[in-house]
Each structure stands twice: as structure tokens, then as C-alpha cells.
Design a protein around this motif. Structure first.
Motif, PDB file in Angstrom:
ATOM      1  N   LYS A  15      21.456   9.308   0.648  1.00 41.42           N
ATOM      2  CA  LYS A  15      21.289   9.096  -0.786  1.00 41.42           C
ATOM      3  C   LYS A  15      22.174   7.977  -1.302  1.00 41.42           C
ATOM      4  CE  LYS A  15      19.934  13.778  -2.041  1.00 41.42           C
ATOM      5  NZ  LYS A  15      20.360  15.008  -2.745  1.00 41.42           N
ATOM      6  N   LYS A  16      23.370   7.848  -0.727  1.00 40.92           N
ATOM      7  CA  LYS A  16      24.318   6.829  -1.190  1.00 40.92           C
ATOM      8  C   LYS A  16      23.997   5.448  -0.655  1.00 40.92           C
ATOM      9  CE  LYS A  16      28.210   9.910  -1.861  1.00 40.92           C
ATOM     10  NZ  LYS A  16      29.560  10.267  -1.410  1.00 40.92           N
ATOM     11  N   SER A  17      23.235   5.368   0.402  1.00 43.19           N
ATOM     12  CA  SER A  17      22.947   4.056   0.994  1.00 43.19           C
ATOM     13  C   SER A  17      22.085   3.234   0.053  1.00 43.19           C
ATOM     14  CB  SER A  17      22.247   4.221   2.349  1.00 43.19           C
ATOM     15  OG  SER A  17      20.972   4.769   2.166  1.00 43.19           O
ATOM     16  N   ALA A  18      22.203   1.930   0.205  1.00 40.18           N
ATOM     17  CA  ALA A  18      21.455   1.018  -0.664  1.00 40.18           C
ATOM     18  C   ALA A  18      19.962   1.189  -0.434  1.00 40.18           C
ATOM     19  CB  ALA A  18      21.863  -0.418  -0.375  1.00 40.18           C
ATOM     20  N   PRO A  19      19.162   1.082  -1.495  1.00 43.61           N
ATOM     21  CA  PRO A  19      17.707   1.207  -1.318  1.00 43.61           C
ATOM     22  C   PRO A  19      17.170   0.065  -0.470  1.00 43.61           C
ATOM     23  CG  PRO A  19      18.244   0.568  -3.564  1.00 43.61           C
ATOM     24  CD  PRO A  19      19.537   0.841  -2.864  1.00 43.61           C
ATOM     25  N   ARG A  20      16.139   0.411   0.301  1.00 39.84           N
ATOM     26  CA  ARG A  20      15.507  -0.604   1.147  1.00 39.84           C
ATOM     27  C   ARG A  20      14.700  -1.569   0.315  1.00 39.84           C
ATOM     28  NH1 ARG A  20      12.124   2.835   4.993  1.00 39.84           N
ATOM     29  NH2 ARG A  20      12.871   4.611   3.845  1.00 39.84           N
ATOM     30  N   LYS A  21      14.755  -2.857   0.696  1.00 39.85           N
ATOM     31  CA  LYS A  21      13.874  -3.833   0.062  1.00 39.85           C
ATOM     32  C   LYS A  21      12.488  -3.637   0.630  1.00 39.85           C
ATOM     33  CE  LYS A  21      16.936  -7.666  -0.933  1.00 39.85           C
ATOM     34  NZ  LYS A  21      17.202  -9.078  -0.668  1.00 39.85           N
ATOM     35  N   GLU A  22      11.494  -3.702  -0.239  1.00 40.10           N
ATOM     36  CA  GLU A  22      10.117  -3.551   0.212  1.00 40.10           C
ATOM     37  C   GLU A  22       9.323  -4.758  -0.224  1.00 40.10           C
ATOM     38  OE1 GLU A  22       8.144   0.086  -0.594  1.00 40.10           O
ATOM     39  OE2 GLU A  22       9.979   1.253  -0.384  1.00 40.10           O
ATOM     40  N   ASN A  23       8.459  -5.214   0.642  1.00 39.81           N
ATOM     41  CA  ASN A  23       7.549  -6.299   0.311  1.00 39.81           C
ATOM     42  C   ASN A  23       6.341  -5.660  -0.352  1.00 39.81           C
ATOM     43  OD1 ASN A  23       5.681  -8.331   0.237  1.00 39.81           O
ATOM     44  ND2 ASN A  23       6.146  -9.092   2.289  1.00 39.81           N
ATOM     45  N   ASN A  24       6.202  -5.855  -1.653  1.00 40.85           N
ATOM     46  CA  ASN A  24       5.146  -5.187  -2.411  1.00 40.85           C
ATOM     47  C   ASN A  24       3.754  -5.489  -1.895  1.00 40.85           C
ATOM     48  OD1 ASN A  24       6.955  -3.930  -4.071  1.00 40.85           O
ATOM     49  ND2 ASN A  24       6.967  -5.580  -5.562  1.00 40.85           N
ATOM     50  N   SER A  25       3.565  -6.629  -1.266  1.00 40.80           N
ATOM     51  CA  SER A  25       2.227  -6.968  -0.795  1.00 40.80           C
ATOM     52  C   SER A  25       1.802  -6.119   0.389  1.00 40.80           C
ATOM     53  CB  SER A  25       2.155  -8.452  -0.423  1.00 40.80           C
ATOM     54  OG  SER A  25       2.980  -8.708   0.686  1.00 40.80           O
ATOM     55  N   ARG A  26       2.760  -5.483   1.066  1.00 45.39           N
ATOM     56  CA  ARG A  26       2.403  -4.709   2.242  1.00 45.39           C
ATOM     57  C   ARG A  26       2.887  -3.274   2.178  1.00 45.39           C
ATOM     58  NH1 ARG A  26       3.886  -9.610   4.823  1.00 45.39           N
ATOM     59  NH2 ARG A  26       2.021 -10.696   5.445  1.00 45.39           N
ATOM     60  N   SER A  27       3.387  -2.841   1.048  1.00 48.72           N
ATOM     61  CA  SER A  27       3.965  -1.508   0.992  1.00 48.72           C
ATOM     62  C   SER A  27       3.049  -0.504   0.311  1.00 48.72           C
ATOM     63  CB  SER A  27       5.312  -1.557   0.262  1.00 48.72           C
ATOM     64  OG  SER A  27       5.102  -1.973  -1.075  1.00 48.72           O
ATOM     65  N   GLY A  28       1.784  -0.803   0.233  1.00 45.29           N
ATOM     66  CA  GLY A  28       0.850   0.074  -0.463  1.00 45.29           C
ATOM     67  C   GLY A  28       0.496   1.305   0.324  1.00 45.29           C
ATOM     68  N   SER A  29      -0.467   2.023  -0.191  1.00 45.53           N
ATOM     69  CA  SER A  29      -0.840   3.305   0.383  1.00 45.53           C
ATOM     70  C   SER A  29      -1.630   3.173   1.676  1.00 45.53           C
ATOM     71  CB  SER A  29      -1.669   4.086  -0.636  1.00 45.53           C
ATOM     72  OG  SER A  29      -2.844   3.373  -0.935  1.00 45.53           O
ATOM     73  N   SER A  30      -2.031   1.976   2.062  1.00 49.04           N
ATOM     74  CA  SER A  30      -2.842   1.807   3.267  1.00 49.04           C
ATOM     75  C   SER A  30      -2.004   1.595   4.521  1.00 49.04           C
ATOM     76  CB  SER A  30      -3.785   0.610   3.094  1.00 49.04           C
ATOM     77  OG  SER A  30      -4.699   0.855   2.067  1.00 49.04           O
ATOM     78  N   SER A  31      -0.703   1.607   4.405  1.00 52.06           N
ATOM     79  CA  SER A  31       0.158   1.380   5.545  1.00 52.06           C
ATOM     80  C   SER A  31      -0.167   2.372   6.655  1.00 52.06           C
ATOM     81  CB  SER A  31       1.613   1.515   5.141  1.00 52.06           C
ATOM     82  OG  SER A  31       2.436   1.239   6.239  1.00 52.06           O
ATOM     83  N   GLY A  32      -0.433   1.846   7.851  1.00 56.52           N
ATOM     84  CA  GLY A  32      -0.762   2.693   8.984  1.00 56.52           C
ATOM     85  C   GLY A  32      -2.230   3.035   9.105  1.00 56.52           C
ATOM     86  N   LYS A  33      -3.040   2.546   8.217  1.00 55.29           N
ATOM     87  CA  LYS A  33      -4.473   2.844   8.232  1.00 55.29           C
ATOM     88  C   LYS A  33      -5.197   1.827   9.121  1.00 55.29           C
ATOM     89  CE  LYS A  33      -6.647   3.817   4.283  1.00 55.29           C
ATOM     90  NZ  LYS A  33      -7.355   3.604   3.002  1.00 55.29           N
ATOM     91  N   LEU A  34      -6.211   2.294   9.825  1.00 55.80           N
ATOM     92  CA  LEU A  34      -7.090   1.421  10.600  1.00 55.80           C
ATOM     93  C   LEU A  34      -8.492   1.582  10.045  1.00 55.80           C
ATOM     94  CD1 LEU A  34      -7.741  -0.469  12.998  1.00 55.80           C
ATOM     95  CD2 LEU A  34      -8.090   1.588  14.368  1.00 55.80           C
ATOM     96  N   ILE A  35      -9.072   0.485   9.605  1.00 58.83           N
ATOM     97  CA  ILE A  35     -10.422   0.499   9.045  1.00 58.83           C
ATOM     98  C   ILE A  35     -11.374  -0.107  10.060  1.00 58.83           C
ATOM     99  CG2 ILE A  35     -11.904  -0.420   7.222  1.00 58.83           C
ATOM    100  CD1 ILE A  35      -9.390  -0.479   5.443  1.00 58.83           C
ATOM    101  N   LEU A  36     -12.436   0.609  10.379  1.00 57.41           N
ATOM    102  CA  LEU A  36     -13.502   0.089  11.230  1.00 57.41           C
ATOM    103  C   LEU A  36     -14.610  -0.381  10.311  1.00 57.41           C
ATOM    104  CD1 LEU A  36     -14.951  -0.424  13.889  1.00 57.41           C
ATOM    105  CD2 LEU A  36     -15.687   1.960  13.859  1.00 57.41           C
ATOM    106  N   PHE A  37     -14.905  -1.675  10.347  1.00 57.80           N
ATOM    107  CA  PHE A  37     -15.924  -2.257   9.479  1.00 57.80           C
ATOM    108  C   PHE A  37     -17.064  -2.770  10.350  1.00 57.80           C
ATOM    109  CE2 PHE A  37     -17.733  -5.644   6.805  1.00 57.80           C
ATOM    110  CZ  PHE A  37     -17.972  -4.922   5.653  1.00 57.80           C
ATOM    111  N   ASN A  38     -18.215  -2.102  10.273  1.00 54.53           N
ATOM    112  CA  ASN A  38     -19.400  -2.503  11.032  1.00 54.53           C
ATOM    113  C   ASN A  38     -20.216  -3.488  10.211  1.00 54.53           C
ATOM    114  OD1 ASN A  38     -19.152  -0.815  13.395  1.00 54.53           O
ATOM    115  ND2 ASN A  38     -19.509   0.893  12.022  1.00 54.53           N
ATOM    116  N   VAL A  39     -20.452  -4.655  10.773  1.00 51.72           N
ATOM    117  CA  VAL A  39     -21.236  -5.684  10.090  1.00 51.72           C
ATOM    118  C   VAL A  39     -22.666  -5.599  10.595  1.00 51.72           C
ATOM    119  CG1 VAL A  39     -21.482  -8.152   9.630  1.00 51.72           C
ATOM    120  CG2 VAL A  39     -19.204  -7.161   9.896  1.00 51.72           C
ATOM    121  N   ARG A  40     -23.581  -5.307   9.676  1.00 49.46           N
ATOM    122  CA  ARG A  40     -24.999  -5.211  10.024  1.00 49.46           C
ATOM    123  C   ARG A  40     -25.827  -6.252   9.281  1.00 49.46           C
ATOM    124  NH1 ARG A  40     -23.382   0.398   9.421  1.00 49.46           N
ATOM    125  NH2 ARG A  40     -23.317   1.329  11.476  1.00 49.46           N
ATOM    126  N   THR A  41     -25.336  -6.642   8.102  1.00 57.97           N
ATOM    127  CA  THR A  41     -25.998  -7.653   7.275  1.00 57.97           C
ATOM    128  C   THR A  41     -24.908  -8.557   6.708  1.00 57.97           C
ATOM    129  OG1 THR A  41     -25.855  -6.283   5.295  1.00 57.97           O
ATOM    130  CG2 THR A  41     -27.860  -6.063   6.614  1.00 57.97           C
TER     131      THR A  41
END
Length: 135
Positions: A28-54
Motif C-alpha cells: 500500500k505504501k509503495s508508489a503507484p505503478r505508471k500505466e500506459n493508458n493506451s494499453r491498460s484497458g479491459s482487453s489486456s490478455g484477450k485473444l480475438i479470433l477474427f475470421n475474414v469471409r467478406t
């Protein structure tokens, strides 16, 4: 075991025991981690499979880019396209998505003649040689 931890996608970097008061207080006393807002969203760790048919609609491109910018990896599968469709719109789509990846500091690679993977950071995807191939 959590499948996300198995593949190394657990975003909790703190190795502490919840029952250890001293460690909890120190955390709790340690300094907060810096986060890069562009990559710290809710999708972290997600893998999306995108099938291209058209041809890929602009709205789908925007959604993929948003997910990618939030930390998701994207696997693009183009096996269902004919050579003509690939030449007409598939190649441009892959070029666009690879550009998005490189512009954001990520990586885009072909892993099969009709499959591509985009990772939000370089080094997230590795190809290891097969072991035990004694031919």
C-alpha cells in the motif's frame, strides 16, 4: 489453475500473500505503478479470433483497432477467402492492421499462409522449433 495465469496473461505483478499484513502494508505504501493508458484497458490478455469471409466493414476495423489499443491480441484467419478476394481486399486489410500494430509499438506476423497474428507489444509471440523431430 487459472488459464490466463498459465499463459502468462495475469496482470497482477505483486507476489504477496493476502494473509501477510506486513507485505500488504508495504504494498500500500509503495508508489503507484505508471500505466500506459493506451494499453491498460479491459482487453489486456484477450485473444480475438477474427475470421475474414467478406470485405471488412469500417466499423469492424474500428472495433478491432479499439480492442488492439486496449491490449488484445488479434488472430486474423483468411482461409475462407478465395485468391481473388484476398487480392481484392484481404491484402489491404492485413497491410492496414499490421500498420496499426507497428504504429502502436506492437507486432504483426504471418503464422500461416492465411493466418496473421497482431500483438500489442513486440516479443509477445514466439515461434519455437519442434523438438524430437529426428527425420
Amino acid at each position: 489453475m487459472n488459464i490466463m495465469k498459465l499463459f502468462g496473461f495475469d496482470d497482477n505483478d505483486d507476489d504477496y500473500d493476502d494473509n501477510d499484513d506486513y507485505t500488504e502494508e508495504r504494498r500500500k505504501k509503495s508508489a503507484p505503478r505508471k500505466e500506459n493508458n493506451s494499453r491498460s484497458g479491459s482487453s489486456s490478455g484477450k485473444l480475438i479470433l477474427f475470421n475474414v469471409r467478406t470485405a471488412v466493414a469500417d466499423e469492424d476495423k474500428r472495433r478491432l483497432c479499439d480492442e488492439f489499443n486496449n491490449g488484445a491480441m488479434i488472430l486474423i484467419d483468411m482461409h475462407e477467402l478465395t485468391q481473388r478476394d484476398y487480392d481484392e481486399f484481404g491484402h489491404n486489410f492485413i497491410t492496414f492492421m499490421k500498420g496499426v500494430a507497428f504504429a502502436r509499438g506492437g507486432d504483426g506476423r504471418g503464422i500461416d499462409p492465411a493466418q496473421y497474428i497482431l500483438t500489442p507489444r513486440t516479443g509477445m509471440f514466439e515461434v519455437w522449433p519442434k523438438e524430437g523431430n529426428n527425420e
